[in-house]
Design an enzyme around this catalytic site. Structure first.
Site: not given
Lengths: 93, 573
Positions: A14-16
């Protein structure tokens, strides 16, 4: 209140972009939505509509998360978010 | 006035200063009264809306011109719209009676910290975005109009404390003569941007923003690392001529970039690249290099308050192998007490350069070394990877390191973890003691690389960091060439490849001498590749040997330098 759990399968976690997609999906619902990371080091539940909080969980590929919603559209909200995470955010391997 | 700076992007720029002050705003903690809550909430929303409007204008512009850069500001929009931050700020104003700027300042600070403390770098980097949005809000709150780098009306030298991605995304590069900053080093964002745009840049000039103001005339000499503020007419003329000379020379030299490194008499040499991160502009230059002769791994340890995990390192090493598609020489952790490394918490030493550094530190903290070795061995399955050990002073060091490597390898083999069937192990030759027992060392290693910066420091008893010692740090000292020649001869006699990866290896004056001493592999910073190839192309081995013989008979570094400049004047700037 409605809750469900799901494993993050996409590589970036759960990034970018996935983090933003997740938060934007959460914001479409009226219910209060909270989430936390499970697996070993459980975190405190945070507001799933906050990008900074979602990033702060540092969720990576393979992590299991719990999503809890409370409100009129709680079931739809949790189901939609679980589906989004389970889809891998369209990241091809 | 003259000041020194770190030339991170080569070139020479002359122009007027445009001082870019984004970080200037005042924040007061003075509280408000209960009656003022409504009015202050309204003020907060006014600031927020104004910041949002600024972001929207930037995004609109970028989406037309450079859509990939618009993403930076879309991320800022998300932060500005963050529910949790907004709620906390409102709470600060309504319950704790903070004024709006104080509320913004403290809440953003708190959320920024949240990300700054995270283990993974990708998440930590987002802290910068939060800070960026905070600065925008506080600037708007102070009624300061955004300085804009996309509508400069004339060519300028940009002076800044530091440049952030959001500052440079809209940069009109055609109007920027040079970049000078107060902070930042070789791998800072300012440096990366300057290099990728080919703008001369001098970073890390102490107190810069107090020394220059808008309209000041300056010379930015990013060849010799000097900033001249308010130069005299003579100086101006002198540097204008130097600039012309450099530009002509740089254009001529550029043509050599894609050529093979072959001497005039047909001997093929290998030219490699030194890297310290996986940076886009470096990747392009790798196309002109035969190998990555020095992959520094320190950045992994410097960028985080926590030790890099095996997984993180493995991913990075694998990425380097896959990105560059060249043989890679990975240097294991080379750090010591002169650096403040939060994740290692090194004790202070009186003589850090003679203390627990490099391999010594790895022996002192074997768990750190083992983690790096495991990651590197795992990565070796994805390309041609060799290991290079820094700060070796005796054979015991080599025996011990090889034993550790073998143990790790065995454990991994037993666990069925894939890796290359054989991994070459070499050492840095950077201490005179190992250079002088080259014949014995050669039996124990697969290759060596001569680190001329440290070899110079340790041979001449000069602390590289000590500014007052600058005159004693003589890279052209005849002793250094004799020592390199001695070591090279013995390693080559034993059939072990020798490369030079320090500053001399990328220095067009020194490379011919090193060739004369027998060296056939060089590794250097990307900006040196074309220069070195240029001089190689015009050189015969006989000529190189003559130069090497001559140099070893000269008495001082000054004589060596003048001699080489005279002999090689057609190929250097």
């Amino acid at each position: 209140m409605y809750a469900d759990q799901v494993v993050v399968i996409n590589k970036t976690g759960l990034h970018a972009r996935p983090a933003y997609e997740f938060v934007n999906m959460a914001k479409r619902f009226e219910s209060n939505i909270m989430m936390r990371r499970l697996d070993g080091s459980d975190t405190e539940a945070i507001n799933a509509k906050s990008i900074v909080f979602v990033l702060s969980l540092g969720i990576c590929e393979g992590d299991k998360i719990e999503i809890v919603a409370d409100g009129d559209d709680e079931k739809e909200a949790v189901e939609a978010l679980v589906k989004l995470v389970a889809s891998g955010f369209g990241e091809a391997e | 006035m003259r000041c020194k700076g770190n030339p991170v992007s080569e070139g020479l720029g002359i122009g007027e200063v445009y001082s870019y002050r984004t970080m200037e705003f005042t924040v007061s903690s003075s509280p408000i009264s209960r009656e003022q809550v409504g009015q202050n909430l309204a003020e907060y929303y006014r600031i927020k809306e104004k910041a949002a409007a600024e972001l929207k204008a930037i995004i609109d512009q970028l989406q037309r011109e450079q859509p990939d850069k618009a993403l930076i500001f879309m991320a800022h929009q998300e932060i500005l719209d963050d529910e949790a931050i907004d709620e906390k700020i409102r709470h600060e104003i309504t319950e704790n009676l903070s004024n709006p700027t104080w509320a913004i300042y403290t809440v953003y600070e708190e959320f920024g910290q949240l990300l700054k403390n995270m283990k993974k770098q990708v998440f930590r980097e987002r802290a910068q975005d939060i800070l960026d949005v905070r600065n925008r809000l506080l600037r708007v709150a102070n009624g300061i109009i955004a300085p804009n780098l996309n509508s400069l009306d004339k060519p300028v030298v940009i002076a800044a404390h530091d440049l952030l991605p959001s500052d440079t995304a809209t940069l009109d590069r055609s109007k920027v003569v040079a970049i000078i900053t107060e902070t930042g080093g070789e791998t800072s964002h300012s440096a990366i941007i300057a290099r990728s745009y080919g703008i001369p840049a001098l970073l890390g000039i102490p107190g810069l923003m107090n020394k220059v103001k808008d309209g000041d005339r300056v010379v930015v000499d990013a060849l010799d690392g000097e900033l001249i503020i308010d130069p005299t007419e003579e100086e101006l003329a002198e540097y204008a001529a130097k600039r012309e000379r450099y530009l002509k020379w740089a254009t001529d030299t550029e043509a050599y970039l894609g050529k093979k490194a072959v001497t005039k008499d047909g001997v093929s040499l290998e030219v490699g690249l030194n890297i310290g991160t996986v940076e886009e502009s470096r990747v392009k230059q790798a196309a002109y290099a035969d190998f990555i002769g020095l992959f520094r791994t320190e950045f992994l340890y410097l960028s985080s308050p926590e030790l890099p995990t095996e997984e993180e390192q493995y991913e990075t090493y694998k990425q380097v192998l896959e990105t560059f598609q060249r043989p890679v020489v990975l240097r294991t952790l080379d750090i010591g007490g002169d650096k403040n490394v939060p994740c290692l918490a090194l004790p202070k030493e009186d003589n850090p350069f003679l203390g627990v550094r490099g391999l010594r530190l790895c022996f002192d903290r074997p768990e750190i070394f083992q983690t790096q070795l495991r990651a590197a061995l795992r990565a070796s399955a994805h390309g041609d990877l060799s290991l290079m050990l820094p700060m070796v002073t005796n054979l015991d060091d080599i025996y011990q390191a090889k034993e550790l490597i073998n143990t790790v390898r065995q454990e991994m083999e037993e666990a069925g973890i894939p890796m290359a069937p054989k991994i070459k192990v070499g050492i840095m030759v950077e201490v005179p003691s190992v250079a002088l027992i080259a014949d014995l060392v050669a039996k124990e290693v697969d290759f060596v690389s001569i680190g001329t910066n440290d070899l110079c420091q340790y041979t001449l008893a000069v602390d590289r960091q000590n500014q007052r010692m600058a005159d004693y740090y003589q890279s052209y000292h005849p002793a250094l060439f004799r020592l390199i020649g001695y070591a090279t001869k013995h390693f080559l006699a034993a059939g072990k490849p020798v490369s030079v990866c320090g500053e001399l290896g990328g220095d067009p004056l020194a490379v011919p001498v090193l060739i004369g001493l027998g060296v056939r592999r060089f590794s250097m910073n990307p900006s040196s590749i074309a220069k070195v190839k240029r001089v190689i192309t015009h050189l015969t081995i006989d000529h190189a040997q003559e130069l090497a013989d001559q140099v070893q008979t000269l008495a001082t570094a000054g004589q060596v330098k003048r001699f080489l400049e005279r002999e090689l004047k057609d190929y250097i700037c």
